[in-house]
Write a protein that holds these residues in place. Structure first.
Motif, PDB file in Angstrom:
ATOM      1  N   UNK A 279       0.826  -1.202   0.000  1.00  0.00           N
ATOM      2  CA  UNK A 279       0.000   0.000   0.000  1.00  0.00           C
ATOM      3  C   UNK A 279       0.864   1.257   0.000  1.00  0.00           C
ATOM      4  N   UNK A 280       0.309   2.295  -0.572  1.00  0.00           N
ATOM      5  CA  UNK A 280       0.950   3.615  -0.549  1.00  0.00           C
ATOM      6  C   UNK A 280      -0.030   4.616   0.026  1.00  0.00           C
ATOM      7  N   UNK A 281       0.497   5.574   0.785  1.00  0.00           N
ATOM      8  CA  UNK A 281      -0.357   6.621   1.338  1.00  0.00           C
ATOM      9  C   UNK A 281      -0.516   7.741   0.338  1.00  0.00           C
ATOM     10  N   UNK A 282      -1.669   8.387   0.377  1.00  0.00           N
ATOM     11  CA  UNK A 282      -1.902   9.567  -0.443  1.00  0.00           C
ATOM     12  C   UNK A 282      -2.773  10.517   0.347  1.00  0.00           C
ATOM     13  N   UNK A 283      -2.960  11.713  -0.158  1.00  0.00           N
ATOM     14  CA  UNK A 283      -3.804  12.674   0.531  1.00  0.00           C
ATOM     15  C   UNK A 283      -5.257  12.227   0.547  1.00  0.00           C
ATOM     16  N   UNK A 284      -5.589  11.296  -0.311  1.00  0.00           N
ATOM     17  CA  UNK A 284      -6.958  10.780  -0.369  1.00  0.00           C
ATOM     18  C   UNK A 284      -7.111   9.448   0.345  1.00  0.00           C
ATOM     19  N   UNK A 285      -6.092   9.050   1.081  1.00  0.00           N
ATOM     20  CA  UNK A 285      -6.158   7.794   1.810  1.00  0.00           C
ATOM     21  C   UNK A 285      -5.117   6.809   1.311  1.00  0.00           C
ATOM     22  N   UNK A 286      -5.279   5.560   1.714  1.00  0.00           N
ATOM     23  CA  UNK A 286      -4.324   4.510   1.360  1.00  0.00           C
ATOM     24  C   UNK A 286      -4.699   3.898   0.017  1.00  0.00           C
ATOM     25  N   UNK A 287      -3.704   3.751  -0.850  1.00  0.00           N
ATOM     26  CA  UNK A 287      -3.899   3.174  -2.180  1.00  0.00           C
ATOM     27  C   UNK A 287      -3.343   1.756  -2.190  1.00  0.00           C
ATOM     28  N   UNK A 288      -4.115   0.820  -2.711  1.00  0.00           N
ATOM     29  CA  UNK A 288      -3.658  -0.555  -2.853  1.00  0.00           C
ATOM     30  C   UNK A 288      -2.821  -0.686  -4.118  1.00  0.00           C
ATOM     31  N   UNK A 289      -1.545  -1.013  -3.963  1.00  0.00           N
ATOM     32  CA  UNK A 289      -0.636  -1.130  -5.096  1.00  0.00           C
ATOM     33  C   UNK A 289      -0.642  -2.552  -5.655  1.00  0.00           C
ATOM     34  N   UNK A 290      -0.627  -3.531  -4.758  1.00  0.00           N
ATOM     35  CA  UNK A 290      -0.623  -4.934  -5.166  1.00  0.00           C
ATOM     36  C   UNK A 290      -1.034  -5.790  -3.980  1.00  0.00           C
ATOM     37  N   UNK A 291      -1.464  -6.993  -4.254  1.00  0.00           N
ATOM     38  CA  UNK A 291      -1.819  -7.898  -3.165  1.00  0.00           C
ATOM     39  C   UNK A 291      -1.656  -9.340  -3.623  1.00  0.00           C
ATOM     40  N   UNK A 292      -1.513 -10.229  -2.642  1.00  0.00           N
ATOM     41  CA  UNK A 292      -1.371 -11.643  -2.921  1.00  0.00           C
ATOM     42  C   UNK A 292      -1.809 -12.413  -1.683  1.00  0.00           C
ATOM     43  N   UNK A 293      -1.913 -13.717  -1.802  1.00  0.00           N
ATOM     44  CA  UNK A 293      -2.316 -14.564  -0.684  1.00  0.00           C
ATOM     45  C   UNK A 293      -1.123 -15.382  -0.213  1.00  0.00           C
ATOM     46  N   UNK A 294      -0.959 -15.463   1.098  1.00  0.00           N
ATOM     47  CA  UNK A 294       0.124 -16.240   1.690  1.00  0.00           C
ATOM     48  C   UNK A 294      -0.236 -17.719   1.618  1.00  0.00           C
ATOM     49  N   UNK A 295       0.622 -18.528   0.984  1.00  0.00           N
ATOM     50  CA  UNK A 295       0.413 -19.970   0.859  1.00  0.00           C
ATOM     51  C   UNK A 295       1.612 -20.700   1.427  1.00  0.00           C
ATOM     52  N   UNK A 296       1.350 -21.627   2.337  1.00  0.00           N
ATOM     53  CA  UNK A 296       2.432 -22.344   3.037  1.00  0.00           C
ATOM     54  C   UNK A 296       3.378 -21.346   3.702  1.00  0.00           C
ATOM     55  N   UNK A 297       2.772 -20.276   4.229  1.00  0.00           N
ATOM     56  CA  UNK A 297       3.492 -19.191   4.907  1.00  0.00           C
ATOM     57  C   UNK A 297       4.417 -18.400   3.982  1.00  0.00           C
ATOM     58  N   UNK A 298       4.278 -18.595   2.661  1.00  0.00           N
ATOM     59  CA  UNK A 298       5.119 -17.874   1.707  1.00  0.00           C
ATOM     60  C   UNK A 298       4.252 -16.988   0.810  1.00  0.00           C
ATOM     61  N   UNK A 299       4.848 -15.911   0.342  1.00  0.00           N
ATOM     62  CA  UNK A 299       4.122 -15.007  -0.549  1.00  0.00           C
ATOM     63  C   UNK A 299       5.063 -14.428  -1.592  1.00  0.00           C
ATOM     64  N   UNK A 300       4.455 -13.986  -2.702  1.00  0.00           N
ATOM     65  CA  UNK A 300       5.183 -13.305  -3.763  1.00  0.00           C
ATOM     66  C   UNK A 300       4.336 -12.156  -4.272  1.00  0.00           C
ATOM     67  N   UNK A 301       4.953 -11.013  -4.430  1.00  0.00           N
ATOM     68  CA  UNK A 301       4.304  -9.843  -5.017  1.00  0.00           C
ATOM     69  C   UNK A 301       5.178  -9.317  -6.132  1.00  0.00           C
ATOM     70  N   UNK A 302       4.532  -8.917  -7.235  1.00  0.00           N
ATOM     71  CA  UNK A 302       5.264  -8.262  -8.322  1.00  0.00           C
ATOM     72  C   UNK A 302       4.379  -7.160  -8.862  1.00  0.00           C
ATOM     73  N   UNK A 303       4.959  -5.984  -9.067  1.00  0.00           N
ATOM     74  CA  UNK A 303       4.168  -4.859  -9.554  1.00  0.00           C
ATOM     75  C   UNK A 303       5.071  -3.851 -10.236  1.00  0.00           C
TER      76      UNK A 303
END
Length: 394
Positions: free
Chosen positions: A58-82
């Protein structure tokens, strides 16, 4: 004034991030193929106890928090690319609890790895793949100590004076400030300086604010202009530092005793216009306050005492209220025994022109004006105010 802030982004970070345009991704395996942008930031890791949780960048902005990317944790591991437009500061949040989050700085091409346990991720995350990982570890350790001490300090609110509370707060915060100054001075182009720099921003205007902080921030801004000239955040940082430099210069000028107090013309509760300049020839305390401001109300008995002590020695008070409700304003004047005649307000609260005219963002705020109409001091309260009046009037 609130001194205790638990939000992951400070006002400074929000101001810097407001200019960043981010690509928002909602899939479990985010990519930017739809808008033709290649992924240029990669974040992965293993977080114990986070199985099945969604991880948000997430990134902050004057209009609130913006979602940049998201993913689900599987087997306690995660990967994000953006895809990001350049150097920036982000929040990485695990699950829906806001406290399970960390701040990271990132630039194009970064491959950041994060590990830890969900229960302690906020202060004990292990980060690798970037050259600021050791700074992060050290600063978070200081942050953990500060957070613990803050909880103890919060319990003192209402039990000690506001001056004492601020003094103790600044003492507790000093190790973080010292670390931030040292690291930014040593490596002014480090991306992690965007996090460290928050410790060097003014807490309550420029009262007791070290000029060294501005010099360090200027060094950082100049270095960013050289190394990250194309990043949207760089110009915003430079603008912020320019505003600090200008504000501090104005503050020093005001404290010099050579700057005339900007005139104020407002109405009393009875509708009578009272002009600040009409009090020239006396030492005047301009007291910005409001009925709803608890620290203001706690300070009022001291102000009343000083008025009674020096009213026959050429001293008076010009009280400017930031109330919006007339009955609350009048009631507080009566309840607190504010017996001087110079009470004014335009009942517009923080929208009042006096806020910009006198450049303050918290109350109580005081400006001491000499008999010649020039500003002598700013922000005096409690014993500091009493000592200054004794120097001038005894």
């Amino acid at each position: 004034m609130q001194f205790f802030k638990n939000t992951i982004f400070s006002k400074f970070s929000i101001a810097l991030l407001a200019v960043i345009v981010v690509a928002c991704n909602a899939s479990n395996e985010p990519n930017n193929e739809e808008d033709g942008k290649e992924n240029n930031l990669f974040i992965s890791g293993e977080i114990g106890g986070a199985e099945g949780q969604t991880v948000y960048l997430e990134a902050a902005s004057q209009n609130g928090v913006i979602n940049v990317a998201q993913s689900v944790v599987k087997s306690n591991k995660f990967d994000l690319a953006t895809n990001i437009p350049g150097l920036g500061v982000y929040q990485l949040r695990f699950g829906e609890q806001p406290e399970n989050a960390i701040i990271i700085t990132a630039k194009e091409g970064d491959k950041i790895k994060i590990s830890g346990d969900l229960s302690t991720i906020a202060l004990e995350a292990k980060i690798s793949g970037v050259d600021w990982s050791q700074e992060y570890k050290e600063f978070m350790q200081l942050g953990a100590e500060f957070s613990k001490a803050q909880n103890e300090l919060m319990a003192l609110q209402g039990k000690v004076t506001q001056e004492e509370l601020v003094k103790r707060y600044l003492e507790l915060k000093k190790p973080m400030d010292d670390y931030a100054r040292k690291q930014i001075d040593k490596n002014p182009s480090s991306p992690f300086n965007m996090v460290l720099s928050n410790s060097l921003m003014p807490l309550q205007g420029f009262i007791d604010y070290p000029e060294e902080n501005i010099q360090i921030l200027r060094k950082m801004a100049d270095s960013y202009m050289e190394k990250y000239a194309d990043s949207p955040i760089t110009q915003s940082l430079n603008t912020q530092v320019l505003q600090l430099e200008s504000g501090y210069k104005e503050y020093v000028e005001m404290k010099s005793g050579k700057k005339a107090a900007p005139d104020i013309l407002l109405k009393s509760p009875e509708g009578v216009e009272i002009k600040l300049s009409s009090l020239k020839g006396k030492v005047v305390l301009i007291d910005f306050w409001a009925s709803w401001c608890a620290p203001c109300r706690r300070e009022n008995p001291n102000v009343v005492r000083l008025y009674n002590k020096y009213k026959n020695k050429g001293f008076t008070i010009y009280s400017v209220s930031l109330d919006t409700d007339k009955s609350s304003w009048v009631s507080a004047i009566e309840q607190d025994g504010l017996i001087w005649p110079n009470h004014v307000s335009d009942l517009t609260g923080w929208k009042s022109f006096v806020v910009k005219l006198y450049s303050f963002d918290a109350i109580p705020h005081t400006v001491l004006v000499g008999k010649d109409g020039n500003i002598l001091d700013i922000g005096l309260r409690g014993k500091a105010l009493e000592d200054r009046l004794a120097e001038l009037l005894n």
